[in-house]
Write an enzyme that holds these catalytic residues in place. Sequence first.
Site, short mmCIF file in Angstrom:
data_model
loop_
_atom_site.label_atom_id
_atom_site.label_comp_id
_atom_site.label_asym_id
_atom_site.label_seq_id
_atom_site.Cartn_x
_atom_site.Cartn_y
_atom_site.Cartn_z
N LYS A 198 -4.48 -1.96 4.16
CA LYS A 198 -3.29 -1.44 3.47
C LYS A 198 -2.32 -0.96 4.53
CE LYS A 198 -1.71 2.02 0.22
NZ LYS A 198 -2.09 3.01 -0.78
N LYS A 252 -2.73 -5.50 1.28
CA LYS A 252 -1.58 -4.94 0.58
C LYS A 252 -0.53 -4.49 1.57
CE LYS A 252 -0.56 -0.91 -2.20
NZ LYS A 252 -1.04 0.36 -2.60
C1 PBG Z 1 -1.36 5.31 -3.11
C2 PBG Z 1 -1.01 3.96 -3.60
C3 PBG Z 1 0.21 3.35 -3.32
C4 PBG Z 1 0.20 2.13 -3.98
C5 PBG Z 1 -1.04 2.01 -4.64
N1 PBG Z 1 -1.78 3.15 -4.38
C6 PBG Z 1 1.40 3.85 -2.60
C7 PBG Z 1 1.29 4.48 -1.28
O1 PBG Z 1 0.32 4.27 -0.54
O2 PBG Z 1 2.18 5.24 -0.96
C8 PBG Z 1 1.35 1.19 -3.95
C9 PBG Z 1 1.42 0.18 -5.02
C10 PBG Z 1 2.75 -0.44 -5.19
O3 PBG Z 1 3.72 -0.20 -4.42
O4 PBG Z 1 2.88 -1.21 -6.15
N2 PBG Z 1 -2.65 5.70 -3.08
#
Ligand code: PBG
Length: 328
Positions: A198, A252
Amino acid sequence: MRAFPETRLRRNRRTPWLRAMVRETVLTPANLLWPVFVTAGAEPEPIATMPGVVRHPLAGLGAIAREAASLGIPAIALFPNTPGELRTDDGREALNPDNLVCRAIAELKAATDAVGVMTDVALDPYTAHGHDGLVDAAGRVLNDATVEVLVGQALNQARAGADILAPSDMMDGRIGAIRRALEAEGFPEVHLMAYSAKYASGFYGPFRDAVGAAGRLKGDKATYQMDPANAREALAEVALDLAEGADSVMVKPGLAYLDVVKAVAGRFDAPVFAYCVSGEYAMVEAAVAAGMLAREAVVPEMLLAFRRAGAAGVLTYHAPFAARLLGA
Ligand code: PBG
């Protein structure tokens, strides 16, 4: 390969049946996971930066589950917008067995068992500072102390009936700690989908609006989420998460990281998922609203690209739209 004219690649493109016969990749509703936002309020709430997506009240979730089932979408991923007064520095609302996400799990489960329920393990919907973990006086996000809370959060969600736990926090060692706790507490069948690779991305902006974390976040998430410059490091993250007990892994965001999806799928045997995130959804919808792109054309094309890169499935806010299109 022979040269032209022995080889004419257009021969294989001549008719629809021929194109279908040589098609290398397929996209079906079973490849689509649907992220759903939940509000404690009584009415659906539009999200300004995600046109067409709303936060659903608990009472609306049964219909969402039935819609997913009828469309052939295998699972729903829940994201709660925790009321502001319940957000604290220690994120303790994440441990409340009656919190919004636990109640949402119950609503989905009461409607159908044909659709899997996936939950997010991370503290950002619960912390006053908007970070995914606990923060010390100097503003550092603490790893091991956070993992302890994440274990409690994961067990809370498992007890509420979640089928898939998806840790998105990027703390080191959390997959192993959660897996050990699930075994010890009688949840050997719960699936762990690790957000392994991520990235610290600008594409999460609209999501932070949706879960109410946007205005709170102090600083950025670069000390725990990955540097967008790194691909080899993603392989190390995936290897560790699989060794610690993940059943599947995730990359992601999506489109800007298809090289990473492909590298992970080529190296590891576990299913790899990709998250086509909120900013990607917003880009498409903005272009569609401006008359620049046709949704029916670009959405399936984007989602197919994830499959071509080797993803087993995609988390996408376009899941119901795409499933409908594919089923038509
Ligand atoms: C946070 C989380 C995020 C997303 C999923 N879980 C955002 C972040 O890390 O700030 C992002 C998903 C998206 O942008 O559609 N635990």
